[in-house]
Design a protein around this motif. Structure first.
Motif, PDB file in Angstrom:
ATOM      1  N   LYS A  40       1.061  -1.307   0.049  1.00  0.00           N
ATOM      2  CA  LYS A  40      -0.091   0.059   0.033  1.00  0.00           C
ATOM      3  C   LYS A  40       0.871   1.222  -0.099  1.00  0.00           C
ATOM      4  O   LYS A  40       0.687   2.159  -0.861  1.00  0.00           O
ATOM      5  CB  LYS A  40      -1.118  -0.085   1.292  1.00  0.00           C
ATOM      6  CG  LYS A  40      -1.898   1.088   1.183  1.00  0.00           C
ATOM      7  CD  LYS A  40      -2.906   1.057   2.324  1.00  0.00           C
ATOM      8  CE  LYS A  40      -4.017   2.258   2.178  1.00  0.00           C
ATOM      9  NZ  LYS A  40      -4.908   2.454   3.129  1.00  0.00           N
ATOM     10  N   GLU A  41       1.909   1.284   1.093  1.00  0.00           N
ATOM     11  CA  GLU A  41       2.713   2.628   0.856  1.00  0.00           C
ATOM     12  C   GLU A  41       3.655   2.735  -0.323  1.00  0.00           C
ATOM     13  O   GLU A  41       3.722   3.782  -0.825  1.00  0.00           O
ATOM     14  CB  GLU A  41       3.630   2.541   2.197  1.00  0.00           C
ATOM     15  CG  GLU A  41       2.933   2.446   3.424  1.00  0.00           C
ATOM     16  CD  GLU A  41       2.567   1.127   3.951  1.00  0.00           C
ATOM     17  OE1 GLU A  41       2.998   0.004   3.432  1.00  0.00           O
ATOM     18  OE2 GLU A  41       1.406   0.969   4.970  1.00  0.00           O
ATOM     19  N   PHE A  42       3.930   1.498  -0.988  1.00  0.00           N
ATOM     20  CA  PHE A  42       4.791   1.819  -2.119  1.00  0.00           C
ATOM     21  C   PHE A  42       3.745   2.152  -3.149  1.00  0.00           C
ATOM     22  O   PHE A  42       4.400   2.875  -4.186  1.00  0.00           O
ATOM     23  CB  PHE A  42       5.156   0.132  -2.455  1.00  0.00           C
ATOM     24  CG  PHE A  42       6.234  -0.009  -3.528  1.00  0.00           C
ATOM     25  CD1 PHE A  42       7.345   0.686  -3.842  1.00  0.00           C
ATOM     26  CD2 PHE A  42       5.617  -0.743  -4.673  1.00  0.00           C
ATOM     27  CE1 PHE A  42       8.071   0.379  -4.921  1.00  0.00           C
ATOM     28  CE2 PHE A  42       6.432  -0.795  -5.810  1.00  0.00           C
ATOM     29  CZ  PHE A  42       7.524  -0.136  -5.794  1.00  0.00           C
ATOM     30  N   ARG A  43       2.494   1.630  -3.267  1.00  0.00           N
ATOM     31  CA  ARG A  43       1.767   2.236  -4.267  1.00  0.00           C
ATOM     32  C   ARG A  43       1.458   3.483  -4.261  1.00  0.00           C
ATOM     33  O   ARG A  43       1.345   4.358  -5.316  1.00  0.00           O
ATOM     34  CB  ARG A  43       0.350   1.283  -4.304  1.00  0.00           C
ATOM     35  CG  ARG A  43      -0.608   1.581  -5.253  1.00  0.00           C
ATOM     36  CD  ARG A  43      -1.766   0.820  -5.584  1.00  0.00           C
ATOM     37  NE  ARG A  43      -2.541   0.938  -4.272  1.00  0.00           N
ATOM     38  CZ  ARG A  43      -3.851   0.475  -4.165  1.00  0.00           C
ATOM     39  NH1 ARG A  43      -4.218  -0.341  -4.972  1.00  0.00           N
ATOM     40  NH2 ARG A  43      -4.489   0.540  -3.134  1.00  0.00           N
ATOM     41  N   GLU A  44       1.406   4.122  -3.098  1.00  0.00           N
ATOM     42  CA  GLU A  44       0.861   5.561  -2.810  1.00  0.00           C
ATOM     43  C   GLU A  44       2.225   6.438  -2.945  1.00  0.00           C
ATOM     44  O   GLU A  44       2.010   7.428  -3.607  1.00  0.00           O
ATOM     45  CB  GLU A  44       0.416   5.733  -1.269  1.00  0.00           C
ATOM     46  CG  GLU A  44      -0.813   5.170  -0.836  1.00  0.00           C
ATOM     47  CD  GLU A  44      -1.239   5.026   0.494  1.00  0.00           C
ATOM     48  OE1 GLU A  44      -0.387   5.639   1.216  1.00  0.00           O
ATOM     49  OE2 GLU A  44      -2.204   4.794   0.741  1.00  0.00           O
ATOM     50  N   GLU A  45       3.434   5.834  -3.005  1.00  0.00           N
ATOM     51  CA  GLU A  45       4.656   6.717  -3.240  1.00  0.00           C
ATOM     52  C   GLU A  45       5.074   6.692  -4.738  1.00  0.00           C
ATOM     53  O   GLU A  45       5.395   7.820  -5.328  1.00  0.00           O
ATOM     54  CB  GLU A  45       5.839   6.030  -2.511  1.00  0.00           C
ATOM     55  CG  GLU A  45       5.731   6.348  -0.985  1.00  0.00           C
ATOM     56  CD  GLU A  45       6.757   5.461  -0.260  1.00  0.00           C
ATOM     57  OE1 GLU A  45       7.691   4.835  -1.018  1.00  0.00           O
ATOM     58  OE2 GLU A  45       6.916   5.370   0.908  1.00  0.00           O
ATOM     59  N   SER A  46       4.678   5.459  -5.410  1.00  0.00           N
ATOM     60  CA  SER A  46       5.017   5.391  -6.757  1.00  0.00           C
ATOM     61  C   SER A  46       3.854   4.980  -7.627  1.00  0.00           C
ATOM     62  O   SER A  46       4.077   4.672  -8.892  1.00  0.00           O
ATOM     63  CB  SER A  46       5.885   4.061  -6.931  1.00  0.00           C
ATOM     64  OG  SER A  46       7.207   4.312  -6.125  1.00  0.00           O
ATOM     65  N   GLY A  47       2.623   5.551  -7.176  1.00  0.00           N
ATOM     66  CA  GLY A  47       1.485   5.253  -8.300  1.00  0.00           C
ATOM     67  C   GLY A  47       1.611   5.854  -9.617  1.00  0.00           C
ATOM     68  O   GLY A  47       1.299   5.349 -10.333  1.00  0.00           O
ATOM     69  N   PHE A  48       1.966   7.158  -9.380  1.00  0.00           N
ATOM     70  CA  PHE A  48       2.209   8.104 -10.727  1.00  0.00           C
ATOM     71  C   PHE A  48       2.929   7.247 -11.757  1.00  0.00           C
ATOM     72  O   PHE A  48       2.720   6.970 -13.149  1.00  0.00           O
ATOM     73  CB  PHE A  48       2.557   9.209 -10.463  1.00  0.00           C
ATOM     74  CG  PHE A  48       2.751  10.130 -11.803  1.00  0.00           C
ATOM     75  CD1 PHE A  48       1.636  10.592 -12.665  1.00  0.00           C
ATOM     76  CD2 PHE A  48       3.853  10.219 -12.214  1.00  0.00           C
ATOM     77  CE1 PHE A  48       1.838  11.139 -13.720  1.00  0.00           C
ATOM     78  CE2 PHE A  48       4.171  10.882 -13.639  1.00  0.00           C
ATOM     79  CZ  PHE A  48       2.889  11.433 -14.303  1.00  0.00           C
TER      80      PHE A  48
END
Length: 172
Positions: A40-48
């Protein structure tokens, strides 16, 4: 490219779908599943970045599939037009050419001995309708008659088969 280790040099036909699946999975999974997988944190940080990777890989895969489809359709159309031209040439050929075509068609293994010096045989060879197998030849020294083994090309055999099957259906 030489400085990259061999195990990292993955072919594009494997790398693009893998990137597409991974980035799409990372973008489209639910928050609960992302939390369980600790992404989840990884997706929020690198979502773009993953969204950009997903869109680019989908575009590249689409272009690849589209170009492959266009090449396949182009080959089918070209084969159809060639077969149509061969059928026209076979049906509109003169009697001696028809004798060669159907003599070779009805011969064992579609092979027969023909005079290699005959200009009509040479014309059919140049068009690619028949070819010399060069397995055996005879030369008559008195008449300069060169008898060689010739065979029909696969394209002509396919076209004659199609023409005869149409004719047989029409007769029934």
């Amino acid at each position: 490219l030489d400085k990259i280790p061999k195990w990292i040099q993955i072919p594009l036909k494997i790398l693009l779908p893998a990137l597409c699946i991974f980035s799409g999975f990372l973008l489209l999974i639910s928050d609960n599943l992302a939390k369980q997988l600790y992404l989840k944190e990884f997706r929020e940080e690198s979502g773009f970045a993953f969204g950009l990777i997903f869109v680019i890989t989908i575009s590249l895969i689409s272009v690849y599939v589209l170009s492959f489809g266009i090449v396949w359709i182009k080959k089918k159309i070209q084969k159809y037009l060639e077969d149509k031209q061969i059928a026209k040439d076979v049906l509109n050929s003169d009697d001696f050419e028809k004798l060669i075509f159907f003599g070779l068609y009805n011969a064992n293994s579609n092979m027969q001995m023909l005079n290699g010096n005959n200009p009509i045989v040479g014309k059919l060879v140049r068009k690619g309708y028949i070819f010399s197998t060069n397995q055996s030849f005879k030369l008559d020294r008195l008449s300069n008659f060169l008898e060689m083994t010739y065979s029909l090309s696969d394209r002509v055999i396919r076209v004659i088969d199609k023409v005869f099957s149409k004719t047989e259906k029409e007769l029934e």
